[in-house]
Scaffold this motif. Structure first.
Motif, PDB file in Angstrom:
ATOM      1  N   MET A 185       0.717  -1.043  -0.177  1.00  0.00           N
ATOM      2  CA  MET A 185      -0.299   0.270  -0.356  1.00  0.00           C
ATOM      3  C   MET A 185       1.075   1.324   0.023  1.00  0.00           C
ATOM      4  SD  MET A 185      -1.332   2.587   1.432  1.00  0.00           S
ATOM      5  CE  MET A 185      -2.368   2.392   3.248  1.00  0.00           C
ATOM      6  N   GLU A 186       0.940   1.789  -1.005  1.00  0.00           N
ATOM      7  CA  GLU A 186       1.359   2.894  -0.888  1.00  0.00           C
ATOM      8  C   GLU A 186       0.247   4.834  -1.249  1.00  0.00           C
ATOM      9  OE1 GLU A 186       4.355   3.450  -4.548  1.00  0.00           O
ATOM     10  OE2 GLU A 186       3.682   1.523  -5.066  1.00  0.00           O
ATOM     11  N   PRO A 187       0.516   4.820   0.085  1.00  0.00           N
ATOM     12  CA  PRO A 187      -0.470   6.199   0.299  1.00  0.00           C
ATOM     13  C   PRO A 187      -0.624   7.241  -0.019  1.00  0.00           C
ATOM     14  CG  PRO A 187       1.061   5.854   2.574  1.00  0.00           C
ATOM     15  CD  PRO A 187       1.472   5.267   1.428  1.00  0.00           C
ATOM     16  N   ALA A 188       0.594   7.934  -1.440  1.00  0.00           N
ATOM     17  CA  ALA A 188       0.232   8.729  -2.486  1.00  0.00           C
ATOM     18  C   ALA A 188      -0.098   8.231  -3.442  1.00  0.00           C
ATOM     19  CB  ALA A 188       1.812   8.747  -2.917  1.00  0.00           C
ATOM     20  N   HIS A 189      -0.923   7.028  -3.788  1.00  0.00           N
ATOM     21  CA  HIS A 189      -1.016   6.227  -4.762  1.00  0.00           C
ATOM     22  C   HIS A 189      -2.665   5.619  -4.069  1.00  0.00           C
ATOM     23  CE1 HIS A 189       1.851   7.143  -7.658  1.00  0.00           C
ATOM     24  NE2 HIS A 189       2.847   7.230  -6.633  1.00  0.00           N
ATOM     25  N   TYR A 190      -2.861   5.901  -3.135  1.00  0.00           N
ATOM     26  CA  TYR A 190      -4.084   4.906  -2.873  1.00  0.00           C
ATOM     27  C   TYR A 190      -5.322   6.242  -1.687  1.00  0.00           C
ATOM     28  CZ  TYR A 190      -5.519   0.674  -0.207  1.00  0.00           C
ATOM     29  OH  TYR A 190      -6.529  -0.186   0.349  1.00  0.00           O
ATOM     30  N   SER A 191      -6.789   5.764  -2.276  1.00  0.00           N
ATOM     31  CA  SER A 191      -6.969   6.711  -1.605  1.00  0.00           C
ATOM     32  C   SER A 191      -8.055   6.235  -0.179  1.00  0.00           C
ATOM     33  CB  SER A 191      -8.677   7.564  -2.387  1.00  0.00           C
ATOM     34  OG  SER A 191      -7.389   8.506  -3.162  1.00  0.00           O
ATOM     35  N   ALA A 192      -8.399   6.786   0.659  1.00  0.00           N
ATOM     36  CA  ALA A 192      -9.173   6.350   2.132  1.00  0.00           C
ATOM     37  C   ALA A 192     -10.551   7.078   1.193  1.00  0.00           C
ATOM     38  CB  ALA A 192      -9.403   6.383   3.271  1.00  0.00           C
ATOM     39  N   GLY A 193     -12.067   6.148   1.673  1.00  0.00           N
ATOM     40  CA  GLY A 193     -13.630   6.180   1.079  1.00  0.00           C
ATOM     41  C   GLY A 193     -14.366   5.768   2.144  1.00  0.00           C
ATOM     42  N   MET A 239     -10.339  10.691   0.037  1.00  0.00           N
ATOM     43  CA  MET A 239      -9.229  12.122   0.146  1.00  0.00           C
ATOM     44  C   MET A 239      -8.111  11.055  -0.380  1.00  0.00           C
ATOM     45  SD  MET A 239      -8.250  13.972   2.788  1.00  0.00           S
ATOM     46  CE  MET A 239      -9.466  15.094   3.263  1.00  0.00           C
ATOM     47  N   LEU A 240      -7.181  11.543  -0.817  1.00  0.00           N
ATOM     48  CA  LEU A 240      -5.618  10.577  -0.758  1.00  0.00           C
ATOM     49  C   LEU A 240      -5.478  10.333   1.139  1.00  0.00           C
ATOM     50  CD1 LEU A 240      -3.468  11.898  -3.243  1.00  0.00           C
ATOM     51  CD2 LEU A 240      -4.490  10.338  -3.361  1.00  0.00           C
ATOM     52  N   SER A 241      -4.776   8.744   1.275  1.00  0.00           N
ATOM     53  CA  SER A 241      -4.450   8.823   2.102  1.00  0.00           C
ATOM     54  C   SER A 241      -3.143   9.176   2.586  1.00  0.00           C
ATOM     55  CB  SER A 241      -4.443   6.938   1.690  1.00  0.00           C
ATOM     56  OG  SER A 241      -4.920   6.368   1.656  1.00  0.00           O
ATOM     57  N   LYS A 242      -2.515  10.156   1.631  1.00  0.00           N
ATOM     58  CA  LYS A 242      -0.925  10.962   2.349  1.00  0.00           C
ATOM     59  C   LYS A 242      -1.738  11.922   2.791  1.00  0.00           C
ATOM     60  CE  LYS A 242       2.922  12.968  -0.209  1.00  0.00           C
ATOM     61  NZ  LYS A 242       3.694  12.948  -1.144  1.00  0.00           N
ATOM     62  N   SER A 243      -2.410  12.287   2.287  1.00  0.00           N
ATOM     63  CA  SER A 243      -3.516  13.289   2.558  1.00  0.00           C
ATOM     64  C   SER A 243      -3.859  13.295   4.141  1.00  0.00           C
ATOM     65  CB  SER A 243      -4.325  14.788   1.658  1.00  0.00           C
ATOM     66  OG  SER A 243      -4.183  14.674   0.816  1.00  0.00           O
ATOM     67  N   ILE A 244      -4.738  12.149   4.242  1.00  0.00           N
ATOM     68  CA  ILE A 244      -5.063  12.080   5.586  1.00  0.00           C
ATOM     69  C   ILE A 244      -4.589  12.096   6.941  1.00  0.00           C
ATOM     70  CG2 ILE A 244      -6.344  10.700   6.582  1.00  0.00           C
ATOM     71  CD1 ILE A 244      -8.214   9.792   3.626  1.00  0.00           C
ATOM     72  N   SER A 245      -3.399  11.193   6.193  1.00  0.00           N
ATOM     73  CA  SER A 245      -2.454  11.441   7.494  1.00  0.00           C
ATOM     74  C   SER A 245      -1.800  12.671   7.486  1.00  0.00           C
ATOM     75  CB  SER A 245      -1.728  10.206   6.880  1.00  0.00           C
ATOM     76  OG  SER A 245      -1.380   8.825   6.677  1.00  0.00           O
ATOM     77  N   LEU A 246      -1.027  13.134   6.401  1.00  0.00           N
ATOM     78  CA  LEU A 246      -0.983  14.607   7.222  1.00  0.00           C
ATOM     79  C   LEU A 246      -1.778  15.385   7.549  1.00  0.00           C
ATOM     80  CD1 LEU A 246       1.383  15.046   3.202  1.00  0.00           C
ATOM     81  CD2 LEU A 246       2.038  14.439   5.632  1.00  0.00           C
ATOM     82  N   LYS A 247      -2.887  15.462   7.168  1.00  0.00           N
ATOM     83  CA  LYS A 247      -4.073  16.354   7.694  1.00  0.00           C
ATOM     84  C   LYS A 247      -4.709  16.663   9.046  1.00  0.00           C
ATOM     85  CE  LYS A 247      -4.551  19.073   3.490  1.00  0.00           C
ATOM     86  NZ  LYS A 247      -5.708  19.052   2.327  1.00  0.00           N
TER      87      LYS A 247
END
Length: 417
Positions: A185-193, A239-247
């Protein structure tokens, strides 16, 4: 090797859109195979429930009578004829889907709960050539001489299947993808919904347009409202998983707050009631090329991370991958060659079909995450017939999408009054 319980040339793991499509097209080639699924149909699947024109195209290949199966029951599906964008500055833009062949009156898309769609599609699996084993969990895969030894748990009992090759179609978290392709799983290429079903959401489009709301607080991502039969709507946020983690975002809290307070949404949900829980899932995006085949295996659909990065729609690409997989499998069986080198043609053929579109969708995903630029395009399109038609064509013509990657395109619309 101890005597396996089953033997087959082809084992398909997963009977969702990717796996079921692979099975149906293999049956058309008169190829015997086994298809397994951990669930018992009908079963629910967390999803946005929207089906694009690409899905329609594959359904037509599966059966000319596809509308009788999927659209006749008005309690299970509604036809959608367009898409409605709401920009971060709340500008609204209606984009109708253009039909390439209006004489046939082919629906441009539709919305149906996955519990209904997947059950109907699984019902089209041809038991003359396919052995469908439900309540059957894939546990392990071992490479042995001349094939694979696959361990399953069927109705709680552990069994083994010998197969010459396997198709990973189990969706995100695919064991085939993890074990044989080493996907992670790569957060920059993965979204959560997350999604929920609401009753009596007001202000739905009279032609059942699907709605994408690009709210500023959701960037990069959006809130959707998709119409369903009987006054029901699929409402969700991605939303992108990477953004969810950052924010440090709580998607559930964000969605509930948006429908309660956002100026374009709050009045529409005054009399709406939620039906059932708010469920979440992951979306492996096709925003980078991945290994889709190897020695004795292929990956389809979400198992191969083929979800459109911009729209989040994965069913059409899953079904296309099933069609391509069936063609390559036919060649492999005829040549008795299941090697990494022979099956590499699957990656080549599938990415030839999908990669330009996926790459451009990734660009549009980036565009939508820049509120000022996205506002600019939507505002211009709302006043320009030419630009509106360009965006409409974009959903059917990949070449049109390429315009959005050219800086001159934005310069042109800047001076387009």
């Amino acid at each position: 090797m101890s005597n396996p319980h089953f033997e087959t040339d082809v084992l398909i793991a997963g009977a969702g859109p990717g796996g079921a499509s692979t099975s149906v097209f293999l049956a058309k080639e008169k190829i015997n195979h086994i298809i397994i699924d951990k669930a018992v149909f009908p079963r629910d699947k967390i999803c946005g429930d929207a089906f694009s024109g690409k899905s329609v195209g594959i359904l037509k290949r599966i059966t000319p009578a596809w509308q009788d199966y999927f659209l006749t029951d008005k309690n299970k599906a509604v036809v959608s004829t367009g898409i409605q964008f709401t920009a971060p500055d709340n500008t609204c833009l209606d984009i109708p889907f253009l039909l390439k062949n209006t004489k046939e009156q082919i629906p441009a898309g539709f919305v149906s709960k996955r519990i209904d769609f997947d059950n109907t599609l699984a019902g089209l699996i041809d038991n003359q050539y396919a052995t469908l084993l439900t309540n059957t969990l894939l546990e392990d895969i071992e490479e042995i001489k001349d094939g694979l030894l696959v361990t399953i748990k069927q109705h709680g009992e552990r069994k083994q299947i010998f197969t010459k090759m396997i198709v990973g179609a189990e969706g995100r978290g695919s064991i085939v993808a993890k074990k044989m392709a080493q996907h992670t799983m790569e957060p920059a290429h993965y979204s959560a919904g997350i999604r929920a079903y609401y009753k009596n959401v007001s202000g739905m489009h009279e032609q059942n347009y699907i709605e994408l709301h690009f709210l500023k607080e959701l960037q990069p991502g959006y809130l959707w409202i998709f119409p369903l039969p009987n006054g029901t709507a699929n409402v969700g946020v991605g939303m992108l998983s990477k953004s969810i983690s950052l924010k440090k975002v709580n998607l559930k809290q964000l969605m509930l707050e948006a429908i309660k307070t956002h100026p374009t949404l709050k009045d529409r949900f005054v009399n709406a009631t939620i039906e059932g829980p708010i469920d979440g899932w992951g979306l492996p995006l096709g925003s980078k090329k991945r290994k889709l085949s190897g020695n004795r295996f292929l990956l389809t659909g979400d198992a191969g991370s083929l979800i459109d990065p911009f729209t989040g729609e994965g069913i059409g690409n899953a079904m296309v991958s099933g069609l391509v997989a069936s063609r390559v499998i036919k060649k492999a069986i005829d040549a008795n060659d299941f090697s990494i080198h022979f099956l590499k043609q699957y990656d080549d053929e599938l990415y030839t079909k999908l990669w330009t579109e996926l790459k451009l969708s990734h660009y549009l995903q980036i565009l939508s995450s820049k509120p000022r630029l996205f506002n600019f395009v939507v505002n211009k399109a709302s006043r320009s017939k030419e630009l509106k038609e360009t965006i409409s064509c974009m959903f059917e013509n990949v070449d049109i999408r390429k315009k959005f990657m050219n800086p001159l395109f934005y310069l042109k619309i800047l001076f387009n009054r």
